[in-house]
Design an enzyme around this catalytic site. Structure first.
Site, PDB file in Angstrom:
ATOM      1  N   SER A 121      11.073  -2.837   8.179  1.00 30.53           N
ATOM      2  CA  SER A 121      11.185  -1.901   7.063  1.00 30.53           C
ATOM      3  C   SER A 121      11.985  -0.676   7.459  1.00 30.53           C
ATOM      4  CB  SER A 121       9.796  -1.490   6.570  1.00 30.53           C
ATOM      5  OG  SER A 121       8.993  -1.106   7.649  1.00 30.53           O
ATOM      6  N   HIS A 142      12.691  -8.910   3.515  1.00 26.00           N
ATOM      7  CA  HIS A 142      11.711  -7.828   3.497  1.00 26.00           C
ATOM      8  C   HIS A 142      10.705  -8.014   2.371  1.00 26.00           C
ATOM      9  CE1 HIS A 142      10.817  -3.285   2.988  1.00 26.00           C
ATOM     10  NE2 HIS A 142      10.026  -3.811   3.890  1.00 26.00           N
ATOM     11  N   GLU A 154      13.443  -8.168  -0.570  1.00 29.60           N
ATOM     12  CA  GLU A 154      14.785  -7.632  -0.342  1.00 29.60           C
ATOM     13  C   GLU A 154      15.460  -8.517   0.711  1.00 29.60           C
ATOM     14  OE1 GLU A 154      14.393  -2.845  -1.195  1.00 29.60           O
ATOM     15  OE2 GLU A 154      13.725  -3.581   0.739  1.00 29.60           O
ATOM     16  N   ASN A 192      12.117   1.285  -0.051  1.00 25.87           N
ATOM     17  CA  ASN A 192      11.611   2.342   0.824  1.00 25.87           C
ATOM     18  C   ASN A 192      12.510   3.583   0.792  1.00 25.87           C
ATOM     19  OD1 ASN A 192       9.369   0.904   1.574  1.00 25.87           O
ATOM     20  ND2 ASN A 192      10.300   0.058   3.422  1.00 25.87           N
TER      21      ASN A 192
HETATM   22  N1  3HC Z   1      -3.958  -9.839  -0.144  1.00 24.89           N
HETATM   23  C1  3HC Z   1      -3.933 -10.798  -1.083  1.00 24.89           C
HETATM   24  N2  3HC Z   1      -4.215 -10.564  -2.384  1.00 24.89           N
HETATM   25  C2  3HC Z   1      -4.572  -9.325  -2.717  1.00 24.89           C
HETATM   26  C3  3HC Z   1      -4.648  -8.280  -1.790  1.00 24.89           C
HETATM   27  C4  3HC Z   1      -4.327  -8.578  -0.443  1.00 24.89           C
HETATM   28  N3  3HC Z   1      -4.352  -7.635   0.502  1.00 24.89           N
HETATM   29  N4  3HC Z   1      -5.023  -7.146  -2.438  1.00 24.89           N
HETATM   30  C5  3HC Z   1      -5.186  -7.473  -3.732  1.00 24.89           C
HETATM   31  N5  3HC Z   1      -4.902  -8.783  -3.901  1.00 24.89           N
HETATM   32  C6  3HC Z   1      -4.925  -9.529  -5.159  1.00 24.89           C
HETATM   33  C7  3HC Z   1      -6.335  -9.658  -5.696  1.00 24.89           C
HETATM   34  O1  3HC Z   1      -6.992 -10.793  -5.154  1.00 24.89           O
HETATM   35  C8  3HC Z   1      -6.061  -9.804  -7.176  1.00 24.89           C
HETATM   36  O2  3HC Z   1      -5.665 -11.142  -7.433  1.00 24.89           O
HETATM   37  P1  3HC Z   1      -6.018 -11.873  -8.835  1.00 24.89           P
HETATM   38  O3  3HC Z   1      -5.434 -11.019  -9.919  1.00 24.89           O
HETATM   39  O4  3HC Z   1      -5.336 -13.211  -8.702  1.00 24.89           O
HETATM   40  O5  3HC Z   1      -7.496 -11.968  -8.893  1.00 24.89           O
HETATM   41  C9  3HC Z   1      -4.843  -8.908  -7.430  1.00 24.89           C
HETATM   42  O6  3HC Z   1      -4.209  -8.760  -6.134  1.00 24.89           O
HETATM   43  C10 3HC Z   1      -5.231  -7.542  -7.943  1.00 24.89           C
HETATM   44  O7  3HC Z   1      -6.121  -6.963  -7.005  1.00 24.89           O
HETATM   45  P2  3HC Z   1      -7.388  -6.056  -7.402  1.00 24.89           P
HETATM   46  O8  3HC Z   1      -7.866  -6.432  -8.771  1.00 24.89           O
HETATM   47  O9  3HC Z   1      -8.374  -6.102  -6.285  1.00 24.89           O
HETATM   48  O10 3HC Z   1      -6.820  -4.580  -7.336  1.00 24.89           O
HETATM   49  P3  3HC Z   1      -5.665  -3.897  -8.132  1.00 24.89           P
HETATM   50  O11 3HC Z   1      -5.486  -4.433  -9.504  1.00 24.89           O
HETATM   51  O12 3HC Z   1      -5.948  -2.465  -7.939  1.00 24.89           O
HETATM   52  O13 3HC Z   1      -4.338  -4.290  -7.323  1.00 24.89           O
HETATM   53  C11 3HC Z   1      -2.729  -3.867  -5.662  1.00 24.89           C
HETATM   54  C12 3HC Z   1      -4.220  -4.028  -5.962  1.00 24.89           C
HETATM   55  C13 3HC Z   1      -2.008  -5.193  -5.954  1.00 24.89           C
HETATM   56  C14 3HC Z   1      -2.605  -3.505  -4.192  1.00 24.89           C
HETATM   57  C15 3HC Z   1      -2.150  -2.758  -6.615  1.00 24.89           C
HETATM   58  O14 3HC Z   1      -2.927  -1.586  -6.476  1.00 24.89           O
HETATM   59  C16 3HC Z   1      -0.712  -2.426  -6.319  1.00 24.89           C
HETATM   60  O15 3HC Z   1       0.219  -3.080  -6.769  1.00 24.89           O
HETATM   61  N6  3HC Z   1      -0.494  -1.326  -5.536  1.00 24.89           N
HETATM   62  C17 3HC Z   1       0.857  -0.891  -5.140  1.00 24.89           C
HETATM   63  C18 3HC Z   1       1.262  -1.648  -3.915  1.00 24.89           C
HETATM   64  C19 3HC Z   1       2.662  -1.314  -3.481  1.00 24.89           C
HETATM   65  O16 3HC Z   1       3.356  -0.457  -4.023  1.00 24.89           O
HETATM   66  N7  3HC Z   1       3.109  -2.003  -2.431  1.00 24.89           N
HETATM   67  C20 3HC Z   1       4.417  -1.789  -1.851  1.00 24.89           C
HETATM   68  C21 3HC Z   1       4.328  -0.818  -0.723  1.00 24.89           C
HETATM   69  S1  3HC Z   1       5.899  -0.576   0.081  1.00 24.89           S
HETATM   70  C22 3HC Z   1       5.974  -1.832   1.185  1.00 24.89           C
HETATM   71  O17 3HC Z   1       5.110  -2.651   1.336  1.00 24.89           O
HETATM   72  C23 3HC Z   1       7.215  -1.899   2.015  1.00 24.89           C
HETATM   73  C24 3HC Z   1       6.933  -1.825   3.480  1.00 24.89           C
HETATM   74  O18 3HC Z   1       8.146  -1.938   4.186  1.00 24.89           O
HETATM   75  C25 3HC Z   1       6.251  -0.550   3.878  1.00 24.89           C
END
Ligand code: 3HC
Length: 293
Positions: A121, A142, A154, A192
């Site tokens: 990243s 990515h 990406e 990012n």
């Molecule tokens: N692994 C697998 N599945 C997961 C999970 C995990 N760690 N966390 C949540 N899930 C699944 C759940 O099982 C659920 O699945 P379902 O709908 O099939 O039952 C679904 O995701 C929704 O989860 P929840 O209902 O528990 O919780 P939320 O609705 O609050 O969603 C989230 C959780 C998907 C993490 C949501 O809050 C979200 O999209 N957050 C933003 C995440 C984001 O922006 N990520 C990018 C970060 S930048 C990056 O990664 C780049 C790197 O280089 C740093």
């Protein structure tokens, strides 16, 4: 040369690597998952079992589907087991020396036609590719955290990437059910590069006393319609990873606004890395230090 991507290797089975292995296995692709030692390998297996177990309990997978997914993943501590893979993706810690050493080894053990991909990243894909004898077959791939849920990949092409390879890897991403975008090798790529300045700014505003952690999180969830507030997201990404991305943006741009907020550095120095360590901006208090009692 066109690639079929029937067997894929994933090196590093931390949160991202295990999630990526799950994504490939769910798409029907055989996976060889590699970790450095048996303990880390078992933790990686645990991630996969836990994540597919949650999907089972939510009714998203049947027992049989879960067994098939897990059955597609072979676990090993030997890089030599990657020799038949059509693509190997690296998801080890963001330390350039580790990545360069790994890519030198992958170049030696993988067949000449194999694509070598990095999930970095914050580091230069070009510099990683340059350690191999096949820089034309090296790309960034990515994924986003949590990998099984986030729909973007990406695909990072460098000046050395062979013509057509980024499109092939984008096709693989589609096969995984993801939407690919193709990006040049610049710090932070697209997501990012846009996301981290916002998260870093939120950390700086907290330090300046603009508002509280929880009110800033609530404001961005309810006022901007984001799924998580900035501090919850920083904890999910990992404060060390967030810090490294800010540093990479700062190094490349030399713009002061990209310098990591001091509070980020302080948390990383204290080992408070977010979800992965149990505490970051949110989370449990660290265990009391017995020597201070
Ligand atoms: N692994 C697998 N599945 C997961 C999970 C995990 N760690 N966390 C949540 N899930 C699944 C759940 O099982 C659920 O699945 P379902 O709908 O099939 O039952 C679904 O995701 C929704 O989860 P929840 O209902 O528990 O919780 P939320 O609705 O609050 O969603 C989230 C959780 C998907 C993490 C949501 O809050 C979200 O999209 N957050 C933003 C995440 C984001 O922006 N990520 C990018 C970060 S930048 C990056 O990664 C780049 C790197 O280089 C740093």
């Amino acid at each position: 040369m066109a690639s079929t991507f029937e067997t894929v290797g994933v090196v590093g089975l931390g949160t991202m690597g295990a999630g990526i292995a799950e994504v490939f296995a769910r798409a029907g692709i055989a996976v060889v998952g590699v970790e450095t030692d048996p303990g880390a390998l078992e933790r990686g297996r645990g991630h996969l079992e836990g994540s597919t177990g949650r999907a089972l309990s939510r009714g998203r997978l049947t027992e049989a589907e879960r067994a098939e997914i897990l059955g597609r993943v072979a676990f090993t501590t030997s890089l030599e087991d990657l020799s038949d893979c059509d693509l190997v993706i690296e998801a080890i810690p963001e330390v350039m020396d580790f990545k360069r050493a790994l890519f030198t080894d992958l170049d030696r053990v993988c067949k000449p036609s194999a694509v070598l991909a990095t999930n970095t990243s914050s580091l230069s894909v070009t510099a990683i590719a340059a350690t191999t004898t096949r820089p034309g077959r090296v790309v960034g791939m990515h994924f986003f955290n949590p990998a099984p849920v986030m729909r973007l990949v990406e695909v990072v092409r460098t000046v050395s990437t062979e013509d057509g390879l980024a499109e092939e890897v984008a096709g693989l991403a589609r096969r995984l059910g993801k939407t690919p975008v193709t990006v040049a090798d610049r710090a932070g790529f697209v997501v990012n590069r846009l996301l981290l300045p916002y998260l870093n700014h939120a950390a700086a505003l907290l330090e300046q006393g603009l508002s509280t952690r929880d009110d800033i999180d609530t404001a961005m969830r309810l006022g901007a319609g984001l799924p998580m507030g900035p501090f919850a997201l920083l904890d999910l990404i990992g404060l060390d990873t967030s810090y490294e991305i800010c540093e990479a943006l700062f190094r490349e741009s030399r713009e002061r606004r990209h310098a990591p907020a001091p509070v980020l550095r302080e948390f990383v120095t204290a080992g408070l890395l977010g979800r992965k360590s149990g505490r970051g901006f949110h989370g449990e208090e660290p265990p009391a230090n017995p020597s201070s009692e």
